[in-house]
Enzyme design. Sequence first.
Site, mmCIF file in Angstrom:
data_model
loop_
_atom_site.group_PDB
_atom_site.id
_atom_site.type_symbol
_atom_site.label_atom_id
_atom_site.label_comp_id
_atom_site.label_asym_id
_atom_site.label_seq_id
_atom_site.Cartn_x
_atom_site.Cartn_y
_atom_site.Cartn_z
ATOM 1 N N ASP A 153 -8.013 -4.692 -6.320
ATOM 2 C CA ASP A 153 -7.501 -3.865 -5.229
ATOM 3 C C ASP A 153 -7.622 -2.390 -5.613
ATOM 4 O O ASP A 153 -7.119 -1.957 -6.654
ATOM 5 C CB ASP A 153 -6.037 -4.238 -4.964
ATOM 6 C CG ASP A 153 -5.424 -3.480 -3.797
ATOM 7 O OD1 ASP A 153 -6.040 -2.520 -3.308
ATOM 8 O OD2 ASP A 153 -4.319 -3.853 -3.387
ATOM 9 N N SER A 176 0.835 -1.200 0.000
ATOM 10 C CA SER A 176 0.000 0.000 0.000
ATOM 11 C C SER A 176 0.876 1.260 0.000
ATOM 12 O O SER A 176 1.764 1.404 -0.847
ATOM 13 C CB SER A 176 -0.942 -0.041 1.206
ATOM 14 O OG SER A 176 -1.928 0.953 1.142
ATOM 15 N N HIS A 217 -7.608 -5.280 -0.947
ATOM 16 C CA HIS A 217 -6.359 -4.630 -0.569
ATOM 17 C C HIS A 217 -5.676 -5.309 0.618
ATOM 18 O O HIS A 217 -4.531 -5.001 0.929
ATOM 19 C CB HIS A 217 -6.631 -3.161 -0.227
ATOM 20 C CG HIS A 217 -5.396 -2.340 -0.037
ATOM 21 N ND1 HIS A 217 -4.394 -2.264 -0.977
ATOM 22 C CD2 HIS A 217 -4.977 -1.569 1.009
ATOM 23 C CE1 HIS A 217 -3.425 -1.476 -0.537
ATOM 24 N NE2 HIS A 217 -3.755 -1.047 0.670
#
Length: 522
Positions: free
Chosen positions: A408, A343, A503
């Site tokens: 995602d 991320s 995610h």
Amino acid sequence: MAPAGKAAAAAGRPKMGEEKLIIRSEKVRLIDLLSMMFLRRPITSYGFVDVGDQTARDIGISPGDIFVRLTEIIQKALDSIKTPAKWLGIIVESILNFFALNGGLLGILWNIVRFKLVIPRRDAANFRTMIGLIDGRTELKPAPAVSDGDLRQLQVLNVVVSGEVADLESGYVTDGTPLVMRTYLILEITVMAAKIAYENAAFIENVVNNVWKFNFVGFYNGWNKFLKEDTTQAFVFTDRAQDASIVVVAFRGTEPFNMQDWSTDVNLSWLGMGAMGHVHAGFLKALGLQEEDGKDANRAFPKDAPNGAAPVGKSIAYYKLREVIREQLKQHPEARLVVTGHSLGGALAAVFPALLALHKEADILARLGTVQTYGQPRVGDDAFVKFLRDEVEKKAAAAYYRIVYRYDIVPRVPFDIPLLAEFAHGGTCVYYDGWYDGKVLAGDAPNPNYFDPRFLPSMYENALGDLVKGAFLWARAGWDYREGPVSLLYRAFGLIIPGLASHSPRDYVNGVRLGRIQPKQI
């Protein structure tokens, strides 16, 4: 129509002024949002936009794109729930840890009777963040046999460890256990490092030293002068205390309840960094940006930290990590550097080596083996992608793998809109579908801007499929893939915001362990 800046760049006109576009979302008013929706004024005419003179000339009268309006609405929503979300996270994580550490409701009652009730401490080695509660796996899984042509066989690591690894809650292995050789995929090491980077320092040190049998070097907080707080966390470890073969730096990513992290991910602000191209301003600030100077990259991000750049007792992420890495590479002359993150951490993992190249840190770059990111947002424009490819992948001969799981949401932001600096993705995209079938893509992942209505049915279908798969995957893949109620509840949120549940680091760990990467371009 292409922006004027794109045409000028194509014609080879040199840039003479300042290049930056800083959107100060905290200054956006409702009337500004309405104005962008109905009046289509040039984006540079708004008071919440800090724009360089060169950028103003390049953009000209280009109106605010629909994605600018959408982004600012998202930013306002995130800002409005920032404090409640923070406290909600603290409460939820504390309650869940309380139940987990005491063995559930019956365990709590029994521990009360025995006067042995466990009260969770957020800095303790047994406290897990929401990421750790969603996926509690901590052990490294040895590399499976790989077939010819499997991309992953190119990067494996042989490690000598002491006996069987112990689970985090079951204590340490006993003295005198035999030494055994294990082979790990570098992908396995990086995805697990990116996952545990969300935890506190004591948790990480315990896992690295006592579960993995590696060598923990340190956990570091990075000062952000613009937000006036530590916003960046990373840790460094080696596979051995002596004669290590890898030095790994893992950046912490977007924390689920930290709205400031999410706001950074979607922010559209960028800064001209000379040869490095246009780079996301939020990620630069997280690593140690000193000035929002879009004309002089050395002033914006100097090679060495200026005196007084951080308060006493604080350090700046880029400079501190560079110092630690240099020392570790000196201590382990055969080691290669590995950089990773999930991320927001993936974004920092991509920008970090680019800054090393900008500052001509040839000694470190010569030892860079690979950059592997998971669910990484876009970090710069095409010029940044080219700079990273030329200076890191080609000149330094380092591999850069950008792993994306299905829909995602984070790899689809910031939106690649035509405001001079169109955000783009670099590296080799390794894409896992819903059943962890991996492919090496020639370009970006499907649905690159997330809001394409053509993908909407497929996104909701995938969210439902992931929920069902999460409940029953263990029956096919083994007990290690069993998901608890916290993980399944998180997956259920994907039915509301498709792509959000995708995610989770869990699916990236599953992809690395269960998937097979076909080395073909599609």
